[in-house]
Design a protein around this motif. Structure first.
Motif, PDB file in Angstrom:
ATOM      1  N   TRP A 202       0.849  -1.190   0.000  1.00 37.17           N
ATOM      2  CA  TRP A 202       0.000   0.000   0.000  1.00 37.17           C
ATOM      3  C   TRP A 202       0.883   1.238   0.000  1.00 37.17           C
ATOM      4  N   GLY A 203       0.414   2.299  -0.634  1.00 39.28           N
ATOM      5  CA  GLY A 203       1.197   3.528  -0.684  1.00 39.28           C
ATOM      6  C   GLY A 203       2.291   3.448  -1.739  1.00 39.28           C
ATOM      7  N   ARG A 204       3.017   4.523  -1.888  1.00 41.25           N
ATOM      8  CA  ARG A 204       4.064   4.610  -2.913  1.00 41.25           C
ATOM      9  C   ARG A 204       5.441   4.483  -2.275  1.00 41.25           C
ATOM     10  N   ASN A 205       6.244   3.593  -2.846  1.00 42.32           N
ATOM     11  CA  ASN A 205       7.642   3.423  -2.432  1.00 42.32           C
ATOM     12  C   ASN A 205       7.792   3.047  -0.958  1.00 42.32           C
ATOM     13  N   GLN A 206       6.892   2.183  -0.485  1.00 40.52           N
ATOM     14  CA  GLN A 206       6.941   1.709   0.894  1.00 40.52           C
ATOM     15  C   GLN A 206       7.433   0.267   0.986  1.00 40.52           C
ATOM     16  N   ILE A 207       7.778  -0.349  -0.140  1.00 36.41           N
ATOM     17  CA  ILE A 207       8.143  -1.770  -0.145  1.00 36.41           C
ATOM     18  C   ILE A 207       9.580  -1.933   0.356  1.00 36.41           C
ATOM     19  N   THR A 208       9.737  -2.764   1.377  1.00 25.77           N
ATOM     20  CA  THR A 208      11.069  -3.028   1.923  1.00 25.77           C
ATOM     21  C   THR A 208      11.545  -4.407   1.485  1.00 25.77           C
ATOM     22  N   VAL A 209      12.843  -4.602   1.551  1.00 24.81           N
ATOM     23  CA  VAL A 209      13.420  -5.905   1.228  1.00 24.81           C
ATOM     24  C   VAL A 209      12.912  -6.967   2.198  1.00 24.81           C
ATOM     25  N   ASP A 210      12.736  -6.601   3.460  1.00 21.48           N
ATOM     26  CA  ASP A 210      12.225  -7.563   4.440  1.00 21.48           C
ATOM     27  C   ASP A 210      10.824  -8.040   4.072  1.00 21.48           C
ATOM     28  N   LYS A 211       9.958  -7.123   3.626  1.00 24.41           N
ATOM     29  CA  LYS A 211       8.601  -7.523   3.244  1.00 24.41           C
ATOM     30  C   LYS A 211       8.620  -8.371   1.974  1.00 24.41           C
ATOM     31  N   MET A 212       9.547  -8.080   1.070  1.00 29.08           N
ATOM     32  CA  MET A 212       9.682  -8.911  -0.129  1.00 29.08           C
ATOM     33  C   MET A 212      10.091 -10.324   0.258  1.00 29.08           C
ATOM     34  N   GLU A 213      11.023 -10.440   1.202  1.00 28.52           N
ATOM     35  CA  GLU A 213      11.436 -11.768   1.661  1.00 28.52           C
ATOM     36  C   GLU A 213      10.286 -12.490   2.358  1.00 28.52           C
ATOM     37  N   GLN A 214       9.485 -11.751   3.124  1.00 29.15           N
ATOM     38  CA  GLN A 214       8.355 -12.353   3.838  1.00 29.15           C
ATOM     39  C   GLN A 214       7.338 -12.939   2.844  1.00 29.15           C
ATOM     40  N   ILE A 215       6.936 -12.154   1.855  1.00 24.61           N
ATOM     41  CA  ILE A 215       5.952 -12.656   0.893  1.00 24.61           C
ATOM     42  C   ILE A 215       6.581 -13.726   0.016  1.00 24.61           C
ATOM     43  N   GLY A 216       7.898 -13.645  -0.203  1.00 22.69           N
ATOM     44  CA  GLY A 216       8.595 -14.661  -0.989  1.00 22.69           C
ATOM     45  C   GLY A 216       8.571 -16.022  -0.314  1.00 22.69           C
ATOM     46  N   ARG A 217       8.774 -16.042   1.005  1.00 25.27           N
ATOM     47  CA  ARG A 217       8.735 -17.314   1.739  1.00 25.27           C
ATOM     48  C   ARG A 217       7.347 -17.944   1.649  1.00 25.27           C
ATOM     49  N   VAL A 218       6.317 -17.126   1.776  1.00 23.28           N
ATOM     50  CA  VAL A 218       4.947 -17.628   1.705  1.00 23.28           C
ATOM     51  C   VAL A 218       4.635 -18.111   0.293  1.00 23.28           C
ATOM     52  N   SER A 219       5.163 -17.412  -0.703  1.00 24.53           N
ATOM     53  CA  SER A 219       4.959 -17.793  -2.100  1.00 24.53           C
ATOM     54  C   SER A 219       5.507 -19.191  -2.364  1.00 24.53           C
ATOM     55  N   VAL A 220       6.717 -19.444  -1.910  1.00 26.13           N
ATOM     56  CA  VAL A 220       7.342 -20.758  -2.070  1.00 26.13           C
ATOM     57  C   VAL A 220       6.562 -21.810  -1.287  1.00 26.13           C
ATOM     58  N   LYS A 221       6.173 -21.469  -0.082  1.00 26.81           N
ATOM     59  CA  LYS A 221       5.437 -22.404   0.782  1.00 26.81           C
ATOM     60  C   LYS A 221       4.188 -22.946   0.109  1.00 26.81           C
ATOM     61  N   HIS A 222       3.478 -22.090  -0.630  1.00 26.17           N
ATOM     62  CA  HIS A 222       2.197 -22.489  -1.202  1.00 26.17           C
ATOM     63  C   HIS A 222       2.295 -22.928  -2.666  1.00 26.17           C
ATOM     64  N   GLY A 223       3.528 -23.012  -3.199  1.00 24.91           N
ATOM     65  CA  GLY A 223       3.704 -23.638  -4.502  1.00 24.91           C
ATOM     66  C   GLY A 223       3.765 -22.714  -5.692  1.00 24.91           C
ATOM     67  N   PHE A 224       4.100 -21.427  -5.466  1.00 26.25           N
ATOM     68  CA  PHE A 224       4.269 -20.496  -6.577  1.00 26.25           C
ATOM     69  C   PHE A 224       5.750 -20.362  -6.914  1.00 26.25           C
ATOM     70  N   ARG A 225       6.054 -20.152  -8.183  1.00 23.60           N
ATOM     71  CA  ARG A 225       7.438 -19.936  -8.618  1.00 23.60           C
ATOM     72  C   ARG A 225       7.443 -18.962  -9.783  1.00 23.60           C
ATOM     73  N   PRO A 226       8.542 -18.228  -9.982  1.00 25.47           N
ATOM     74  CA  PRO A 226       8.593 -17.242 -11.063  1.00 25.47           C
ATOM     75  C   PRO A 226       8.624 -17.919 -12.435  1.00 25.47           C
ATOM     76  N   LEU A 227       7.924 -17.309 -13.396  1.00 24.68           N
ATOM     77  CA  LEU A 227       8.012 -17.740 -14.786  1.00 24.68           C
ATOM     78  C   LEU A 227       9.421 -17.461 -15.287  1.00 24.68           C
ATOM     79  N   LEU A 228      10.035 -18.456 -15.954  1.00 21.26           N
ATOM     80  CA  LEU A 228      11.398 -18.293 -16.456  1.00 21.26           C
ATOM     81  C   LEU A 228      11.448 -18.505 -17.956  1.00 21.26           C
ATOM     82  N   VAL A 229      12.632 -18.268 -18.517  1.00 19.06           N
ATOM     83  CA  VAL A 229      12.841 -18.363 -19.967  1.00 19.06           C
ATOM     84  C   VAL A 229      12.482 -19.756 -20.449  1.00 19.06           C
TER      85      VAL A 229
END
Length: 339
Positions: A312-339
């Motif tokens: 929420w808001g502009r330019n409020q995203i921290t590296v810690d929050k990215m890591e937090q959502i990243g861990r949950v993403s992996v936990k539930h079976g999501f992965r980045p689209l690759l080449v």
């Protein structure tokens, strides 16, 4: 229950989709009609985590079209987003992602000041832009796709086009803090904000697009393409990884050249099929598995019962929050689209 607020890419696209979804009264209508069309829940969704947990969601079509901005129907565009949010809240959706232009319109036109929509007072904690998960996925695409192409980030130059935006600034923070990328090139229209970002990072070269692109091994594009600007692929390095983080995604059709690899940025793949129709309509290559990372953020928050505006808001995203959502993403079976 989670929600997704989305929109289609053009009037022509909207007319075709309306016919396909069984709304013939929308299919032959022009832009004026779409300016007054109300939001609709057009898809029910079931997502199963690799943990076995299952959640249910709804897709809310906002009936916003990009032509509304181009034709200066700004009031119609902002009304579309607010009405779609009110529609989601009225239907008891706990956490809803603002997809595509929805979050951009919300931020740029400061829609938080318009919290009353008819008889509904918007509860903004029920909504997320999804930008934290999008930024995380783009960063993982940089790391993993570069490796696949033989680009060593420790010797590489990465250009971020749209570096001062919400996603762009988050990407630069991650690349600075969590990778050993050799050089960052910062590209955006607002020079003052570029200088602030450069000061925050303590590194990065501020450059114009034409100057930066030939120097970059990796280009992260998270800005709208300026009108009249064309990229000459013959000036790019080979190999060059170009990550298209915009919407709609069109760099792959514009740039086809040996050694230049265009990747759809901010797209995730799920490990299990998702029961829905909407990703087929937006032309995902594998619609049962692939989706926008911003949409996936609301799913992740529903899985974790985190009913909060995580992004929420502009330019409020921290590296810690990215890591937090990243861990949950992996936990539930999501992965980045690759080449």
């Amino acid at each position: 229950m989670f929600g997704l607020i989305g929109h289609l890419t053009s009037l022509e696209h909207a007319q075709a989709v309306a016919q396909e979804l069984g709304y013939p009264e929308y299919a032959d209508q022009g832009l004026d009609f779409w300016c007054s069309a109300p939001p609709q829940i057009v898809d029910s969704i079931i997502v199963t985590s690799v943990t076995g947990q299952q959640i249910e969601g709804r897709y809310v079509e906002s009936c916003f079209l990009p032509e509304m901005l181009a034709s200066r129907r700004i009031k119609a565009a902002t009304r579309k987003i607010l009405n779609a949010m009110a529609h989601a809240q009225k239907h008891g959706i706990n956490i809803t992602a603002l997809g595509g232009f929805s979050s951009i319109i919300f931020e740029n036109f400061k829609l938080e000041q318009f919290s009353q929509v008819r008889n509904i007072k918007l509860e903004f904690e029920r909504f997320t832009t999804g930008n934290t998960h999008t930024a995380y996925i783009i960063c993982k695409q940089v790391e993993e796709a570069s490796k696949q192409l033989g680009i060593n980030l420790s010797n590489a130059t990465v250009a971020v086009c749209g570096a001062t935006g919400d996603i762009g600034s988050a990407v630069t923070r991650w690349l600075d803090a969590r990778t050993d990328v050799q050089e960052l090139l910062l590209i955006a229209r607002d020079q003052e904000r570029l200088k602030e970002l450069q000061g925050e990072l303590g590194r990065g070269k501020i450059m114009g697009l034409t100057e930066a692109l030939p120097q970059a091994d990796v280009v992260v594009w998270v800005a709208s393409m300026p009108r009249g600007v064309e990229i000459d692929p013959t000036t790019l390095k080979q190999p060059c990884l170009l990550i298209d983080g915009g919407y709609p995604k069109n760099l792959a059709t514009k740039i086809q050249y040996p050694g230049v690899h265009v990747l759809n940025g901010g797209i995730v793949e799920h490990s299990l099929d998702i029961d829905w129709k909407i990703m087929k309509i937006v032309n995902m290559d594998v619609p049962a598995r692939q989706l926008f990372a911003c949409f996936a953020e609301s799913m992740l928050l529903e899985f974790e019962k985190l009913y909060t505006n995580f992004s929420w808001g502009r330019n409020q995203i921290t590296v810690d929050k990215m890591e937090q959502i990243g861990r949950v993403s992996v936990k539930h079976g999501f992965r980045p689209l690759l080449v």
